[in-house]
Design a protein around this motif. Structure first.
Motif, short mmCIF file in Angstrom:
data_model
loop_
_atom_site.label_atom_id
_atom_site.label_comp_id
_atom_site.label_asym_id
_atom_site.label_seq_id
_atom_site.Cartn_x
_atom_site.Cartn_y
_atom_site.Cartn_z
N MET A 36 3.28 -5.96 18.61
CA MET A 36 2.47 -6.75 19.55
C MET A 36 1.82 -7.95 18.88
O MET A 36 1.64 -8.98 19.52
CB MET A 36 1.41 -5.87 20.20
N ILE A 37 1.47 -7.81 17.61
CA ILE A 37 0.83 -8.95 16.94
C ILE A 37 1.84 -9.79 16.16
O ILE A 37 1.46 -10.68 15.42
CB ILE A 37 -0.29 -8.49 16.00
N ARG A 38 3.12 -9.46 16.31
CA ARG A 38 4.19 -10.16 15.61
C ARG A 38 4.00 -10.11 14.09
O ARG A 38 4.03 -11.12 13.40
CB ARG A 38 4.31 -11.59 16.09
N PHE A 39 3.78 -8.90 13.59
CA PHE A 39 3.65 -8.67 12.15
C PHE A 39 4.99 -9.00 11.50
O PHE A 39 6.06 -8.75 12.06
CB PHE A 39 3.27 -7.21 11.90
N SER A 40 4.97 -9.55 10.32
CA SER A 40 6.18 -9.95 9.62
C SER A 40 7.15 -8.78 9.48
O SER A 40 6.77 -7.70 9.00
CB SER A 40 5.80 -10.47 8.24
N GLU A 41 8.39 -8.98 9.89
CA GLU A 41 9.39 -7.91 9.83
C GLU A 41 9.64 -7.48 8.39
O GLU A 41 9.83 -6.30 8.12
CB GLU A 41 10.70 -8.37 10.45
N ARG A 42 9.63 -8.42 7.49
CA ARG A 42 9.89 -8.11 6.08
C ARG A 42 8.84 -7.14 5.55
O ARG A 42 9.17 -6.13 4.93
CB ARG A 42 9.86 -9.41 5.29
N TYR A 43 7.57 -7.44 5.79
CA TYR A 43 6.51 -6.56 5.33
C TYR A 43 6.46 -5.26 6.11
O TYR A 43 6.13 -4.21 5.57
CB TYR A 43 5.16 -7.27 5.37
N PHE A 44 6.81 -5.33 7.39
CA PHE A 44 6.85 -4.10 8.18
C PHE A 44 7.84 -3.11 7.59
O PHE A 44 7.52 -1.94 7.39
CB PHE A 44 7.20 -4.40 9.64
N PHE A 45 9.05 -3.57 7.31
CA PHE A 45 10.06 -2.67 6.75
C PHE A 45 9.70 -2.21 5.35
O PHE A 45 10.02 -1.09 4.96
CB PHE A 45 11.44 -3.32 6.78
N LEU A 46 9.01 -3.05 4.60
CA LEU A 46 8.55 -2.65 3.27
C LEU A 46 7.56 -1.50 3.37
O LEU A 46 7.71 -0.48 2.68
CB LEU A 46 7.91 -3.84 2.55
N PHE A 47 6.56 -1.64 4.24
CA PHE A 47 5.57 -0.58 4.40
C PHE A 47 6.16 0.64 5.10
O PHE A 47 5.79 1.77 4.79
CB PHE A 47 4.35 -1.09 5.16
N ALA A 48 7.05 0.43 6.04
CA ALA A 48 7.65 1.55 6.77
C ALA A 48 8.58 2.36 5.88
O ALA A 48 8.81 3.55 6.14
CB ALA A 48 8.40 1.05 7.99
N MET A 51 -8.93 -14.24 18.35
CA MET A 51 -9.54 -12.97 18.66
C MET A 51 -9.68 -12.15 17.39
O MET A 51 -8.75 -12.04 16.59
CB MET A 51 -8.71 -12.23 19.69
N LYS A 52 -10.83 -11.58 17.22
CA LYS A 52 -11.16 -10.84 16.00
C LYS A 52 -10.27 -9.61 15.77
O LYS A 52 -9.80 -9.41 14.65
CB LYS A 52 -12.64 -10.45 16.06
N PRO A 53 -10.01 -8.78 16.78
CA PRO A 53 -9.16 -7.60 16.52
C PRO A 53 -7.75 -7.98 16.06
O PRO A 53 -7.18 -7.30 15.20
CB PRO A 53 -9.12 -6.87 17.86
N ILE A 54 -7.20 -9.03 16.62
CA ILE A 54 -5.84 -9.43 16.23
C ILE A 54 -5.85 -9.96 14.80
O ILE A 54 -4.94 -9.68 14.02
CB ILE A 54 -5.27 -10.46 17.23
N GLN A 55 -6.88 -10.71 14.44
CA GLN A 55 -6.98 -11.21 13.07
C GLN A 55 -7.12 -10.05 12.08
O GLN A 55 -6.51 -10.06 11.01
CB GLN A 55 -8.17 -12.15 12.93
N ASN A 56 -7.92 -9.06 12.44
CA ASN A 56 -8.06 -7.88 11.58
C ASN A 56 -6.75 -7.12 11.47
O ASN A 56 -6.41 -6.61 10.41
CB ASN A 56 -9.16 -6.97 12.09
N MET A 57 -6.02 -7.00 12.57
CA MET A 57 -4.74 -6.30 12.53
C MET A 57 -3.74 -7.05 11.65
O MET A 57 -2.98 -6.42 10.92
CB MET A 57 -4.20 -6.14 13.96
N GLN A 58 -3.74 -8.37 11.73
CA GLN A 58 -2.84 -9.14 10.88
C GLN A 58 -3.23 -9.01 9.41
O GLN A 58 -2.37 -8.99 8.54
CB GLN A 58 -2.81 -10.59 11.30
N LYS A 59 -4.51 -8.87 9.15
CA LYS A 59 -4.99 -8.75 7.78
C LYS A 59 -4.74 -7.35 7.23
O LYS A 59 -4.29 -7.20 6.09
CB LYS A 59 -6.48 -9.07 7.74
N TRP A 60 -5.02 -6.32 8.00
CA TRP A 60 -4.95 -4.94 7.55
C TRP A 60 -3.78 -4.18 8.14
O TRP A 60 -3.69 -2.96 8.00
CB TRP A 60 -6.24 -4.21 7.89
N GLY A 61 -2.85 -4.86 8.79
CA GLY A 61 -1.72 -4.19 9.45
C GLY A 61 -0.84 -3.42 8.49
O GLY A 61 -0.34 -2.35 8.82
N GLY A 62 -0.64 -3.96 7.31
CA GLY A 62 0.19 -3.27 6.32
C GLY A 62 -0.40 -1.93 5.93
O GLY A 62 0.32 -0.94 5.78
N LEU A 63 -1.70 -1.88 5.80
CA LEU A 63 -2.37 -0.61 5.47
C LEU A 63 -2.20 0.38 6.61
O LEU A 63 -1.92 1.56 6.38
CB LEU A 63 -3.85 -0.85 5.20
#
Length: 65
Positions: A34-46, A1-13
């Motif tokens: 919901m898209i199972r974004f990497s926890e490591r990168y999530f905490f880095l950006f958060a 699905m295109k929205p999920i791919q975009n979210m995985q690509k631009w989720g950090g932003l």
């Protein structure tokens, strides 16, 4: 699905913008989970949220001094 791919690509932003601006940060966190974004990168950006509070604190301190 295109929205999920975009979210995985631009989720950090999205997480970084949600952390730095007074936008609903909870919505960015919910979407990342919901898209199972990497926890490591999530905490880095958060962690940019701490930078936001430092900037606010400096602005308030400067205004009151």
């Amino acid at each position: 699905m295109k929205p999920i791919q975009n979210m995985q690509k631009w989720g950090g932003l999205l997480i970084a913008v949600g952390a730095l601006l007074p936008l609903p940060f909870a919505m960015a966190c919910l979407a990342a989970g919901m898209i199972r974004f990497s926890e490591r990168y999530f905490f880095l950006f958060a962690s940019l949220r701490f930078l936001r509070f430092v900037i606010y604190g400096y602005a308030i301190y400067s205004a009151l001094s």
